[in-house]
Design a protein around this motif. Structure first.
Motif, PDB file in Angstrom:
ATOM      1  N   GLY A 307      53.938  52.435  35.876  1.00 47.83           N
ATOM      2  CA  GLY A 307      53.516  53.708  36.441  1.00 47.83           C
ATOM      3  C   GLY A 307      52.045  53.777  36.772  1.00 47.83           C
ATOM      4  O   GLY A 307      51.609  54.673  37.498  1.00 47.83           O
ATOM      5  N   ILE A 308      51.239  52.827  36.251  1.00 47.52           N
ATOM      6  CA  ILE A 308      49.807  52.805  36.576  1.00 47.52           C
ATOM      7  C   ILE A 308      49.606  51.877  37.769  1.00 47.52           C
ATOM      8  O   ILE A 308      49.985  50.707  37.730  1.00 47.52           O
ATOM      9  CB  ILE A 308      48.962  52.331  35.383  1.00 47.52           C
ATOM     10  CG1 ILE A 308      49.150  53.261  34.188  1.00 47.52           C
ATOM     11  CG2 ILE A 308      47.487  52.274  35.769  1.00 47.52           C
ATOM     12  CD1 ILE A 308      48.367  52.859  32.955  1.00 47.52           C
ATOM     13  N   ASN A 309      49.015  52.389  38.817  1.00 42.86           N
ATOM     14  CA  ASN A 309      48.858  51.653  40.067  1.00 42.86           C
ATOM     15  C   ASN A 309      47.744  50.614  39.938  1.00 42.86           C
ATOM     16  O   ASN A 309      46.567  50.958  39.835  1.00 42.86           O
ATOM     17  CB  ASN A 309      48.542  52.629  41.205  1.00 42.86           C
ATOM     18  CG  ASN A 309      48.582  51.976  42.558  1.00 42.86           C
ATOM     19  OD1 ASN A 309      47.924  50.980  42.786  1.00 42.86           O
ATOM     20  ND2 ASN A 309      49.356  52.566  43.462  1.00 42.86           N
ATOM     21  N   ASP A 370      29.841  46.037  28.759  1.00 42.57           N
ATOM     22  CA  ASP A 370      29.796  46.556  30.120  1.00 42.57           C
ATOM     23  C   ASP A 370      31.139  46.372  30.824  1.00 42.57           C
ATOM     24  O   ASP A 370      31.569  47.233  31.605  1.00 42.57           O
ATOM     25  CB  ASP A 370      28.683  45.868  30.910  1.00 42.57           C
ATOM     26  CG  ASP A 370      27.297  46.234  30.397  1.00 42.57           C
ATOM     27  OD1 ASP A 370      27.141  47.345  29.873  1.00 42.57           O
ATOM     28  OD2 ASP A 370      26.388  45.401  30.508  1.00 42.57           O
ATOM     29  N   LEU A 371      31.804  45.257  30.569  1.00 42.60           N
ATOM     30  CA  LEU A 371      33.112  45.015  31.165  1.00 42.60           C
ATOM     31  C   LEU A 371      34.142  46.011  30.624  1.00 42.60           C
ATOM     32  O   LEU A 371      34.966  46.547  31.387  1.00 42.60           O
ATOM     33  CB  LEU A 371      33.569  43.582  30.878  1.00 42.60           C
ATOM     34  CG  LEU A 371      32.689  42.464  31.450  1.00 42.60           C
ATOM     35  CD1 LEU A 371      33.203  41.100  31.001  1.00 42.60           C
ATOM     36  CD2 LEU A 371      32.651  42.527  32.982  1.00 42.60           C
ATOM     37  N   ILE A 372      34.096  46.254  29.325  1.00 41.63           N
ATOM     38  CA  ILE A 372      35.015  47.222  28.716  1.00 41.63           C
ATOM     39  C   ILE A 372      34.780  48.620  29.279  1.00 41.63           C
ATOM     40  O   ILE A 372      35.732  49.340  29.622  1.00 41.63           O
ATOM     41  CB  ILE A 372      34.856  47.212  27.181  1.00 41.63           C
ATOM     42  CG1 ILE A 372      35.409  45.897  26.610  1.00 41.63           C
ATOM     43  CG2 ILE A 372      35.554  48.417  26.554  1.00 41.63           C
ATOM     44  CD1 ILE A 372      35.171  45.717  25.133  1.00 41.63           C
ATOM     45  N   THR A 373      33.528  49.002  29.389  1.00 41.17           N
ATOM     46  CA  THR A 373      33.191  50.318  29.944  1.00 41.17           C
ATOM     47  C   THR A 373      33.734  50.464  31.363  1.00 41.17           C
ATOM     48  O   THR A 373      34.249  51.530  31.743  1.00 41.17           O
ATOM     49  CB  THR A 373      31.668  50.525  29.934  1.00 41.17           C
ATOM     50  OG1 THR A 373      31.194  50.501  28.590  1.00 41.17           O
ATOM     51  CG2 THR A 373      31.285  51.846  30.595  1.00 41.17           C
ATOM     52  N   ASP A 374      33.625  49.398  32.152  1.00 41.15           N
ATOM     53  CA  ASP A 374      34.097  49.447  33.537  1.00 41.15           C
ATOM     54  C   ASP A 374      35.615  49.643  33.596  1.00 41.15           C
ATOM     55  O   ASP A 374      36.123  50.440  34.394  1.00 41.15           O
ATOM     56  CB  ASP A 374      33.701  48.169  34.269  1.00 41.15           C
ATOM     57  CG  ASP A 374      33.817  48.303  35.776  1.00 41.15           C
ATOM     58  OD1 ASP A 374      33.669  49.433  36.290  1.00 41.15           O
ATOM     59  OD2 ASP A 374      34.040  47.287  36.448  1.00 41.15           O
ATOM     60  N   LEU A 379      40.306  53.326  34.579  1.00 46.00           N
ATOM     61  CA  LEU A 379      41.555  53.950  34.128  1.00 46.00           C
ATOM     62  C   LEU A 379      41.399  55.461  34.024  1.00 46.00           C
ATOM     63  O   LEU A 379      42.317  56.220  34.379  1.00 46.00           O
ATOM     64  CB  LEU A 379      41.974  53.360  32.780  1.00 46.00           C
ATOM     65  CG  LEU A 379      42.478  51.913  32.820  1.00 46.00           C
ATOM     66  CD1 LEU A 379      42.584  51.346  31.406  1.00 46.00           C
ATOM     67  CD2 LEU A 379      43.828  51.830  33.537  1.00 46.00           C
ATOM     68  N   ALA A 380      40.245  55.901  33.558  1.00 45.34           N
ATOM     69  CA  ALA A 380      40.009  57.347  33.432  1.00 45.34           C
ATOM     70  C   ALA A 380      40.037  58.033  34.796  1.00 45.34           C
ATOM     71  O   ALA A 380      40.569  59.147  34.940  1.00 45.34           O
ATOM     72  CB  ALA A 380      38.669  57.591  32.745  1.00 45.34           C
ATOM     73  N   GLN A 381      39.496  57.362  35.809  1.00 51.84           N
ATOM     74  CA  GLN A 381      39.519  57.932  37.153  1.00 51.84           C
ATOM     75  C   GLN A 381      40.951  58.101  37.655  1.00 51.84           C
ATOM     76  O   GLN A 381      41.297  59.135  38.266  1.00 51.84           O
ATOM     77  CB  GLN A 381      38.767  57.031  38.139  1.00 51.84           C
ATOM     78  CG  GLN A 381      37.256  57.144  38.085  1.00 51.84           C
ATOM     79  CD  GLN A 381      36.622  56.494  39.308  1.00 51.84           C
ATOM     80  OE1 GLN A 381      36.852  56.931  40.437  1.00 51.84           O
ATOM     81  NE2 GLN A 381      35.832  55.452  39.082  1.00 51.84           N
ATOM     82  N   VAL A 387      46.604  59.382  39.941  1.00 55.10           N
ATOM     83  CA  VAL A 387      47.072  58.309  40.838  1.00 55.10           C
ATOM     84  C   VAL A 387      47.642  57.220  39.942  1.00 55.10           C
ATOM     85  O   VAL A 387      46.961  56.283  39.549  1.00 55.10           O
ATOM     86  CB  VAL A 387      45.934  57.741  41.708  1.00 55.10           C
ATOM     87  CG1 VAL A 387      46.486  56.663  42.639  1.00 55.10           C
ATOM     88  CG2 VAL A 387      45.274  58.842  42.503  1.00 55.10           C
ATOM     89  N   LEU A 388      48.910  57.333  39.590  1.00 61.28           N
ATOM     90  CA  LEU A 388      49.506  56.426  38.627  1.00 61.28           C
ATOM     91  C   LEU A 388      50.589  55.536  39.243  1.00 61.28           C
ATOM     92  O   LEU A 388      50.910  54.503  38.697  1.00 61.28           O
ATOM     93  CB  LEU A 388      50.092  57.211  37.448  1.00 61.28           C
ATOM     94  CG  LEU A 388      49.070  58.016  36.647  1.00 61.28           C
ATOM     95  CD1 LEU A 388      49.793  58.778  35.541  1.00 61.28           C
ATOM     96  CD2 LEU A 388      47.988  57.140  36.062  1.00 61.28           C
ATOM     97  N   VAL A 389      51.158  55.945  40.333  1.00 58.07           N
ATOM     98  CA  VAL A 389      52.232  55.136  40.906  1.00 58.07           C
ATOM     99  C   VAL A 389      51.958  54.839  42.374  1.00 58.07           C
ATOM    100  O   VAL A 389      51.110  55.455  42.982  1.00 58.07           O
ATOM    101  CB  VAL A 389      53.603  55.821  40.769  1.00 58.07           C
ATOM    102  CG1 VAL A 389      53.990  55.897  39.327  1.00 58.07           C
ATOM    103  CG2 VAL A 389      53.597  57.195  41.406  1.00 58.07           C
TER     104      VAL A 389
END
Length: 389
Positions: A307-309, A370-374, A379-381, A387-389
């Motif tokens: 379900g996550i695009n 920094d990679l984790i934050t990105d 995902l938060a956006q 916009v999940l599918v």
């Protein structure tokens, strides 16, 4: 090569240099000539014959890194793969290939071999038993890739090498994902080692090259046909590759460490369904990887929750770059279904376990935080926009 005093970074830095006898410069001079003298010389040099000063020196460095006798440098990874295979195959021969392969290698097999009357088969898995079941009386070559692209499957190199020797076959491996820093297949009995030197050897996403490493006898066999096919590398790129190799050990050590941390982070993330990385204890081939690898590499793949695009997720990344290739100092991601494995049919991708939403992640040398934050902000956006599918 005396391994007791020549470590990986020493080899990267010093073996295979072109000595600057005139000015005593600290780096190799570059010889751009495409025409050399043929009278009163020890070597008749010509770029297509893989024997210009820079080509010869770089070949020595790469051979030393892989604990081999000899090497040849090509214009791309696919040039190295195709030249090596065609040097040992003729009409009526059979080649056995691992099921999980780089898409370009797969495409080469299914579109080219039949033209030359060469039979080919793919294994149903990647265990030694899978290979043994598919050997035919006319089999000449067994071809493997470990870790594989993009699912990071691990093949028992020593087991395949022993099987090949029992049947009098040539064993070949694509060692691109591991690099000579993390894995040396010749130490496990593999005959011929192949690299897309575009990747970890180049390491800066700015050159295209390939390498074949083997015994002097096997390299000579490959050389005899390769001088006809014309896949040699320009000396300017040879020089750039030799420069890049000097830092390969340091770069890959950092990428190994970062990839392990990123794999562990993703493995426990609520929005991730699966992570493919041989350094995880949950990886089905983790024990084999521990036996034959010095480090688990900078590559991993993962699948987001249903379900996550995945495409929208990648568009929201701000630091990690959606990009076609891999193994640069910068972190990149791609969808194999649209890039590396796009030439395969949907059915054949399914056989390998490559889903449409699979994301291949080439981990760079940035700070892991920094990679984790990105990833978290991307995902938060998605969630904020629904916009999940």
């Amino acid at each position: 090569m005396n391994k007791s005093f020549k470590g990986i970074n020493t080899i990267c830095t010093h073996v295979g240099e072109v000595k600057d006898e005139q000015f005593k410069g600290a780096v190799s001079p570059i010889y751009m000539s495409s025409s050399y003298a043929f009278e009163d010389v020890d070597v008749k040099r010509y770029p297509r014959y893989f024997n210009t000063p820079n080509q010869e020196a770089l070949s020595k460095k790469i051979a030393a890194l892989e604990h081999a006798e000899s090497a040849l440098i090509f214009g791309s990874g696919m040039a190295a793969i195709s030249h090596a295979l065609m040097a040992f195959l003729k009409a009526g021969d059979h080649v056995l290939l691992q099921q999980t392969l780089y898409g370009g290698t797969y495409n080469f097999a299914v579109t080219q071999f039949e033209k030359y009357g060469i039979e080919y088969s793919f294994t149903e898995g990647w265990t030694v038993e899978d290979f043994e079941k598919k050997i035919k009386p006319n089999t000449k070559v067994i071809y493997i890739e470990t870790p594989s692209n993009p699912l990071l499957t691990i093949t028992d190199m020593e087991g395949v090498a022993n099987l090949s020797k029992q049947h009098g076959l040539i064993s070949m491996i694509d060692n691109t994902f591991a690099s000579p820093v993390n894995q040396n297949p010749i130490d496990f009995g593999i005959d011929i080692v192949l690299h897309s030197a575009t990747k970890y050897m180049g390491g800066h996403s700015d050159i295209c090259a390939g390498a074949v490493v083997a015994s002097k006898e096997h390299i000579h066999t490959i050389w005899e046909s390769s001088i006809c096919f014309g896949g040699s590398l320009s000396d300017q790129t040879v020089w750039l590759l030799e420069r890049s190799l000097k830092t390969m050990g340091l770069r890959i050590k950092a990428q190994n460490e970062n990839a392990q941390k990123m794999a562990e982070f993703l493995a426990y993330h609520q929005d991730v369904d699966a992570v493919y990385y041989p350094g995880l204890g949950s990886h089905p081939d983790h024990e084999i990887a521990k036996k034959q690898m010095n480090g688990f590499g900078g590559m991993l793949s993962f699948e987001l929750k249903e379900g996550i695009n995945a495409s929208e997720f990648m568009k929201n990344l701000q630091l990690i770059k959606p990009s076609m290739s891999l193994a640069g100092v910068e972190s990149t991601v791609l969808l194999p279904v649209l890039t590396s494995h796009s030439l395969m049919s949907t059915e054949d991708r399914a056989k390998q376990g490559i889903k449409d939403g699979l994301i291949r992640f080439s981990v760079g040398i940035e700070e892991v935080e920094d990679l984790i934050t990105d990833i978290e902000q991307a995902l938060a956006q998605l969630k904020s926009k629904k916009v999940l599918v």
